[in-house]
Motif scaffolding. Structure first.
Motif, PDB file in Angstrom:
ATOM      1  N   GLU A  21       9.348  -4.000  -5.619  1.00 52.70           N
ATOM      2  CA  GLU A  21       9.484  -5.096  -4.656  1.00 52.70           C
ATOM      3  C   GLU A  21      10.180  -4.609  -3.376  1.00 52.70           C
ATOM      4  O   GLU A  21       9.758  -4.935  -2.266  1.00 52.70           O
ATOM      5  N   ILE A  22      11.218  -3.810  -3.535  1.00 52.47           N
ATOM      6  CA  ILE A  22      11.918  -3.255  -2.368  1.00 52.47           C
ATOM      7  C   ILE A  22      10.990  -2.330  -1.590  1.00 52.47           C
ATOM      8  O   ILE A  22      10.962  -2.355  -0.351  1.00 52.47           O
ATOM      9  N   TRP A  23      10.203  -1.528  -2.304  1.00 51.18           N
ATOM     10  CA  TRP A  23       9.230  -0.653  -1.647  1.00 51.18           C
ATOM     11  C   TRP A  23       8.265  -1.485  -0.786  1.00 51.18           C
ATOM     12  O   TRP A  23       8.004  -1.153   0.372  1.00 51.18           O
ATOM     13  N   ASP A  24       7.737  -2.557  -1.370  1.00 56.32           N
ATOM     14  CA  ASP A  24       6.786  -3.401  -0.648  1.00 56.32           C
ATOM     15  C   ASP A  24       7.392  -3.989   0.616  1.00 56.32           C
ATOM     16  O   ASP A  24       6.702  -4.134   1.633  1.00 56.32           O
ATOM     17  N   ILE A  25       8.662  -4.310   0.568  1.00 58.94           N
ATOM     18  CA  ILE A  25       9.353  -4.862   1.746  1.00 58.94           C
ATOM     19  C   ILE A  25       9.552  -3.783   2.803  1.00 58.94           C
ATOM     20  O   ILE A  25       9.229  -3.970   3.968  1.00 58.94           O
ATOM     21  N   THR A  26      10.083  -2.647   2.402  1.00 60.95           N
ATOM     22  CA  THR A  26      10.458  -1.606   3.373  1.00 60.95           C
ATOM     23  C   THR A  26       9.255  -0.937   4.029  1.00 60.95           C
ATOM     24  O   THR A  26       9.370  -0.467   5.165  1.00 60.95           O
ATOM     25  N   THR A  27       8.129  -0.890   3.354  1.00 62.21           N
ATOM     26  CA  THR A  27       6.958  -0.240   3.968  1.00 62.21           C
ATOM     27  C   THR A  27       6.414  -1.045   5.152  1.00 62.21           C
ATOM     28  O   THR A  27       5.627  -0.509   5.941  1.00 62.21           O
ATOM     29  N   GLN A  28       6.863  -2.272   5.314  1.00 58.17           N
ATOM     30  CA  GLN A  28       6.421  -3.111   6.427  1.00 58.17           C
ATOM     31  C   GLN A  28       7.285  -2.933   7.682  1.00 58.17           C
ATOM     32  O   GLN A  28       6.950  -3.457   8.742  1.00 58.17           O
ATOM     33  N   TRP A  29       8.387  -2.203   7.565  1.00 55.49           N
ATOM     34  CA  TRP A  29       9.321  -2.058   8.680  1.00 55.49           C
ATOM     35  C   TRP A  29       8.836  -1.030   9.698  1.00 55.49           C
ATOM     36  O   TRP A  29       7.970  -0.211   9.409  1.00 55.49           O
ATOM     37  N   ASP A  30       9.490  -1.066  10.886  1.00 57.23           N
ATOM     38  CA  ASP A  30       9.194  -0.053  11.892  1.00 57.23           C
ATOM     39  C   ASP A  30       9.769   1.304  11.454  1.00 57.23           C
ATOM     40  O   ASP A  30      10.527   1.387  10.491  1.00 57.23           O
TER      41      ASP A  30
END
Length: 126
Positions: A21-30
């Motif tokens: 879940e954390i991976w999915d969130i962070t891959t969307q960041w700049d």
């Protein structure tokens, strides 16, 4: 309580799900956010389940416990980066609360697992 496979261990499954879940969130960041706090929180969150798995694979209960202690340290490290994510506006208050709550549950379940393996005698795995 008997665990034939690591996948039977609820705390391991919860920790793996959280790291994904954390991976999915962070891959969307700049790029900057991913390169700083993103990489670090992913490594810390991945380390929670990885250390549980490595300890589970060890022959002696004492080694298993040691890796669970490393996992517990990774939980606290992940909480620290989660607070940074919220402070830096990388996640909403709602997402922060959800992730923090999941980390708390993992922490409690890991402590229960530590207590369980602490009652076992040295030798074979639980």
């Amino acid at each position: 309580m008997s665990y034939n496979r690591i996948e039977d261990l609820e705390v391991y499954i919860l920790a793996e799900d959280l790291s994904n879940e954390i991976w999915d969130i962070t891959t969307q960041w700049d790029f900057f956010a991913k390169d700083t706090v993103g990489k670090q929180i992913c490594r810390a969150a991945d380390s929670i389940s990885a250390n549980i798995a490595e300890g589970y694979g060890r022959f002696h209960f004492k080694e298993n416990k040691n890796f669970c202690y490393y996992s517990r340290g990774s939980i606290l490290e992940t909480k620290s980066f989660l607070r940074k994510m919220k402070h830096r506006g990388l996640v909403s208050e709602e997402i922060y609360n959800q992730l923090f709550s999941k980390l708390e549950i993992i922490h409690i379940k890991l402590n229960a697992y530590l207590k369980y393996i602490g009652k076992k005698s040295s030798g074979t795995k639980p």
